[in-house]
Design a protein around this motif. Structure first.
Motif, mmCIF file in Angstrom:
data_model
loop_
_atom_site.group_PDB
_atom_site.id
_atom_site.type_symbol
_atom_site.label_atom_id
_atom_site.label_comp_id
_atom_site.label_asym_id
_atom_site.label_seq_id
_atom_site.Cartn_x
_atom_site.Cartn_y
_atom_site.Cartn_z
ATOM 1 N N ASN A 364 0.815 -1.219 0.000
ATOM 2 C CA ASN A 364 0.000 0.000 0.000
ATOM 3 C C ASN A 364 0.848 1.268 0.000
ATOM 4 O O ASN A 364 0.433 2.311 -0.517
ATOM 5 C CB ASN A 364 -0.946 -0.005 1.204
ATOM 6 C CG ASN A 364 -2.024 -1.077 1.075
ATOM 7 O OD1 ASN A 364 -2.284 -1.552 -0.026
ATOM 8 N ND2 ASN A 364 -2.640 -1.448 2.187
ATOM 9 N N ALA A 365 2.066 1.143 0.557
ATOM 10 C CA ALA A 365 2.984 2.292 0.532
ATOM 11 C C ALA A 365 3.383 2.626 -0.903
ATOM 12 O O ALA A 365 3.535 3.813 -1.258
ATOM 13 C CB ALA A 365 4.223 1.991 1.377
ATOM 14 N N ARG A 366 3.560 1.586 -1.750
ATOM 15 C CA ARG A 366 3.912 1.835 -3.152
ATOM 16 C C ARG A 366 2.738 2.458 -3.908
ATOM 17 O O ARG A 366 2.920 3.291 -4.787
ATOM 18 C CB ARG A 366 4.356 0.545 -3.849
ATOM 19 C CG ARG A 366 5.709 0.041 -3.390
ATOM 20 C CD ARG A 366 6.379 -0.851 -4.439
ATOM 21 N NE ARG A 366 5.541 -1.963 -4.869
ATOM 22 C CZ ARG A 366 5.321 -3.069 -4.142
ATOM 23 N NH1 ARG A 366 5.881 -3.184 -2.936
ATOM 24 N NH2 ARG A 366 4.566 -4.037 -4.600
ATOM 25 N N VAL A 367 1.539 2.043 -3.554
ATOM 26 C CA VAL A 367 0.352 2.655 -4.151
ATOM 27 C C VAL A 367 0.309 4.146 -3.810
ATOM 28 O O VAL A 367 0.103 5.003 -4.685
ATOM 29 C CB VAL A 367 -0.931 1.955 -3.652
ATOM 30 C CG1 VAL A 367 -2.173 2.738 -4.100
ATOM 31 C CG2 VAL A 367 -1.001 0.525 -4.182
ATOM 32 N N GLU A 368 0.522 4.463 -2.559
ATOM 33 C CA GLU A 368 0.511 5.867 -2.133
ATOM 34 C C GLU A 368 1.681 6.642 -2.740
ATOM 35 O O GLU A 368 1.557 7.836 -3.043
ATOM 36 C CB GLU A 368 0.566 5.959 -0.602
ATOM 37 C CG GLU A 368 -0.634 5.359 0.111
ATOM 38 C CD GLU A 368 -1.931 6.096 -0.195
ATOM 39 O OE1 GLU A 368 -1.881 7.206 -0.755
ATOM 40 O OE2 GLU A 368 -3.010 5.541 0.113
ATOM 41 N N GLN A 369 2.808 5.945 -2.935
ATOM 42 C CA GLN A 369 3.967 6.596 -3.565
ATOM 43 C C GLN A 369 3.633 7.026 -4.983
ATOM 44 O O GLN A 369 3.980 8.132 -5.417
ATOM 45 C CB GLN A 369 5.165 5.640 -3.581
ATOM 46 C CG GLN A 369 6.412 6.253 -4.211
ATOM 47 C CD GLN A 369 7.493 5.212 -4.491
ATOM 48 O OE1 GLN A 369 7.346 4.038 -4.141
ATOM 49 N NE2 GLN A 369 8.570 5.638 -5.114
ATOM 50 N N PHE A 370 2.960 6.130 -5.729
ATOM 51 C CA PHE A 370 2.551 6.497 -7.089
ATOM 52 C C PHE A 370 1.624 7.712 -7.067
ATOM 53 O O PHE A 370 1.808 8.663 -7.831
ATOM 54 C CB PHE A 370 1.847 5.336 -7.789
ATOM 55 C CG PHE A 370 0.940 5.793 -8.895
ATOM 56 C CD1 PHE A 370 1.465 6.338 -10.059
ATOM 57 C CD2 PHE A 370 -0.448 5.758 -8.748
ATOM 58 C CE1 PHE A 370 0.623 6.815 -11.062
ATOM 59 C CE2 PHE A 370 -1.286 6.221 -9.732
ATOM 60 C CZ PHE A 370 -0.752 6.754 -10.904
ATOM 61 N N ILE A 371 0.618 7.682 -6.182
ATOM 62 C CA ILE A 371 -0.358 8.775 -6.142
ATOM 63 C C ILE A 371 0.321 10.092 -5.808
ATOM 64 O O ILE A 371 0.077 11.127 -6.451
ATOM 65 C CB ILE A 371 -1.471 8.469 -5.119
ATOM 66 C CG1 ILE A 371 -2.279 7.252 -5.571
ATOM 67 C CG2 ILE A 371 -2.391 9.683 -4.944
ATOM 68 C CD1 ILE A 371 -3.279 6.759 -4.537
ATOM 69 N N GLU A 372 1.241 10.066 -4.833
ATOM 70 C CA GLU A 372 1.956 11.290 -4.445
ATOM 71 C C GLU A 372 2.844 11.783 -5.588
ATOM 72 O O GLU A 372 2.879 12.979 -5.889
ATOM 73 C CB GLU A 372 2.800 11.023 -3.204
ATOM 74 C CG GLU A 372 3.521 12.270 -2.697
ATOM 75 C CD GLU A 372 4.383 11.997 -1.467
ATOM 76 O OE1 GLU A 372 5.131 12.909 -1.076
ATOM 77 O OE2 GLU A 372 4.305 10.883 -0.911
ATOM 78 N N THR A 373 3.569 10.850 -6.224
ATOM 79 C CA THR A 373 4.451 11.222 -7.350
ATOM 80 C C THR A 373 3.639 11.833 -8.484
ATOM 81 O O THR A 373 4.014 12.862 -9.058
ATOM 82 C CB THR A 373 5.213 9.990 -7.861
ATOM 83 O OG1 THR A 373 5.976 9.434 -6.786
ATOM 84 C CG2 THR A 373 6.143 10.359 -9.003
#
Length: 452
Positions: A364-373
Motif C-alpha cells: 500500500n505504501a507503493r500505491v501511495e507513492q505512485f499517487i503522491e508522485t
C-alpha cells in the motif's frame, strides 16, 4: 487515372492570384501517359518576391497564351482523373478560380501528397516538397518551376503508392470537396476556411453562432458539413451565412477552446455538453484482503479520481504502465477473489499480493507513492505544443490543477523565463473538465510538460 500537377502564380491577395505556369502529367499508376506544360499570361503583374523565387518575370509571359486559350486542354487532360498535387487545396482552388472567371465549373476529385506523406511517412522532419523528396533520394530539377515540381510530385507519388499496400489511406484521403450538390454559396464559404488546426464558428444570416467545432483540418471538417445528408448537416447547409475561425496550431488548445466556447455560446446545433469529453477515471479502492488497488470506472462526482481518460482503452494502457512500474498486482486491481498467481508474479514484476504473500503495508505504501508522485508532477506545470507557424510554440499554463490560460511564443524566446510567459497568457476556463482534457492529451500525444 491521376492528373499530377503543379502551378506557379503571380502571388498577391487570396483569390486574386493569376497562374503564370502550369504542368500536368497524366499518370496511370505506373507511368506518365500524357503531359501538358505551358507558361500562361496572367494579365496582371507578378509580385517581386515570386519573380525572385521562380525566375519567371513579366517579360517572359507577354507572348504566352492566356488562360482561356489553354483551358480546353486542361479540361481534356484531367477528365476522369483524380487531381494530385503537393498542397492540393491551393493548386485546385486557384485553377477553379480561373475557370470561374470563364463561367465554367471545373470539378475534380483531389488528393494531396502532403496529407498522404504525413500518413505514410510519419517520421519526416519536413513535408515541404524540396526537403521531402531529398530525404527520399528523389532527384528534383527546376525547383519552383511547374514542370520540375510536378515531376518531383510524380516520383513522390510513386513511392507513396508503393507504401500504401492496402490502398486504404489513399482511398480515404481522396477528396470530393466540390460536389455537384454543393451550392455556389457554400463553395464560396468553403474557399475561405484554411486547412489548419483550430476552432471554427458557423454563423447564420443574423450573425448568431449556430455551430462550433475544433478540427486538425478545419476546411475538411467544414466540407463534411456541406456534403453530408444528416438532419443536422442539412439544417446547417440551409442556415449558414458565414464562417469565422481561429487558428491554434495546437490540437489540445483547440479542444480546450471548443469546450469553453460551446458552454458560453450554447449554439443550437451543438449537443449540450452533458457528457464529459473524458468520461473515465482512475480510482483507488481497498480489496477484501486489505490491499489498495486501482480501477478504471465511469466518472463519479461523489468520488475523488486520481486522473481521467478519454477512452477506456487509454485508461487500461495507463494502468498497465503504472502496475508494472510500481510492481503492483493485476489481480488486486481486478479484485480477483481467488488467491492464485497473476501473470506478472512468475517474472517477479509482482511481489505476491495476489497470493497474499507480500506485506500489505509495503504494498500500500507503493500505491501511495505512485499517487503522491503523480499528483506532485501534475499539479503545477506548463504544456508546450505546436504553434500557428513553424517558428512558434504554444504554452498552456496549469496551476493547482486548474488551466489558467495559454500563450504563443517564438522558438528563440527563453522558455525558462516563466514570469514572462505568465504575464502574457490569455485566460481560459478553470473547470475540472479542462484539466482532465490536458492530462489526457499529454498522455496520448506525449507532449512536453514542464513542472514548476
Amino acid at each position: 487515372m491521376y492528373a499530377i500537377l503543379d502551378i506557379e502564380t503571380t502571388g498577391g491577395q487570396f483569390n486574386e492570384e493569376g497562374i503564370t505556369e502550369i504542368a500536368i502529367y497524366k499518370f496511370d499508376g505506373h507511368e506518365v501517359v500524357d503531359q501538358f506544360i505551358s507558361l500562361i499570361n496572367p494579365e496582371i503583374p507578378i509580385q517581386p518576391f515570386v519573380i525572385k523565387l521562380t525566375g519567371i518575370n513579366n517579360a517572359m509571359l507577354r507572348s504566352a497564351p492566356k488562360f482561356y486559350e489553354v483551358a480546353k486542354r486542361i479540361i481534356e487532360i484531367t477528365e476522369g482523373c483524380i487531381v494530385v498535387a503537393h498542397n492540393a487545396s491551393f493548386d485546385y482552388r486557384v485553377i477553379r478560380t480561373e475557370f470561374k472567371r470563364l463561367g465554367y465549373d471545373f470539378v475534380r476529385e483531389t488528393l494531396c501528397t502532403v496529407d498522404l506523406s504525413k500518413k505514410l511517412l510519419p517520421e519526416q522532419a519536413s513535408y515541404s516538397l524540396g526537403k521531402l523528396v531529398r530525404s527520399l533520394g528523389i532527384p528534383i530539377a527546376d525547383r519552383h518551376r511547374a514542370s520540375g515540381d510536378a515531376m518531383a510530385t510524380v516520383k513522390l507519388f510513386k513511392v507513396l503508392l508503393a507504401k500504401d499496400t492496402n490502398k486504404e489511406i489513399l482511398t480515404g484521403l481522396v477528396k470530393s470537396e466540390i460536389d455537384s450538390g454543393i451550392s455556389p454559396k457554400l463553395l464560396d464559404i468553403l474557399d475561405k476556411v484554411p486547412s489548419k488546426t483550430g476552432i471554427y464558428y458557423i454563423h447564420n444570416e443574423q450573425g448568431a453562432i449556430i455551430y462550433i467545432a475544433k478540427s486538425k483540418n478545419m476546411k475538411r471538417k467544414v466540407n463534411q458539413h456541406f456534403t453530408q445528408n444528416s438532419k443536422k448537416a442539412l439544417r446547417i447547409q440551409k442556415e449558414v451565412f458565414t464562417i469565422t475561425y481561429e487558428e491554434t496550431g495546437s490540437e489540445l488548445l483547440a479542444s480546450l477552446k471548443e469546450v469553453r466556447e460551446i458552454e458560453i455560446n450554447k449554439p443550437k446545433y451543438n449537443k449540450v455538453l452533458l457528457k464529459s469529453t473524458v468520461p473515465f477515471a482512475l480510482y483507488k479502492q481497498k480489496n477484501k484482503d486489505g490491499y489498495y488497488g486501482f480501477r478504471i470506472l465511469k466518472k463519479d462526482k461523489r468520488r475523488k479520481e486520481i486522473t481521467c481518460f478519454a477512452t477506456l482503452q487509454e485508461g487500461e494502457k495507463f494502468l498497465d504502465y503504472v502496475t508494472e512500474k510500481f510492481q503492483l498486482c493485476k489481480h488486486v486491481n481486478l479484485d480477483v477473489a481467488e488467491h492464485k498467481p497473476c501473470t506478472a508474479y512468475s517474472n517477479k514484476k509482482c511481489l505476491g499480493a495476489c497470493l497474499e504473500i507480500e506485506n500489505k503495508k509495503a504494498y500500500n505504501a507503493r500505491v501511495e507513492q505512485f499517487i503522491e508522485t503523480y499528483n506532485t508532477k501534475h499539479t503545477n506545470f506548463i504544456v508546450i505544443d505546436k504553434g500557428r507557424t513553424i517558428e512558434e510554440r504554444s504554452a498552456i499554463w496549469v496551476e493547482n490543477k486548474k488551466v489558467l490560460g495559454y500563450c504563443f511564443f517564438n522558438l528563440n524566446h527563453q522558455i525558462n523565463k516563466l514570469n514572462i510567459l505568465k504575464n502574457i497568457i490569455t485566460p481560459l476556463d478553470q473547470s475540472n473538465e479542462s484539466f482532465n482534457i490536458v492530462e489526457s492529451f499529454v498522455r496520448k500525444k506525449e507532449l512536453k510538460m514542464i513542472p514548476y
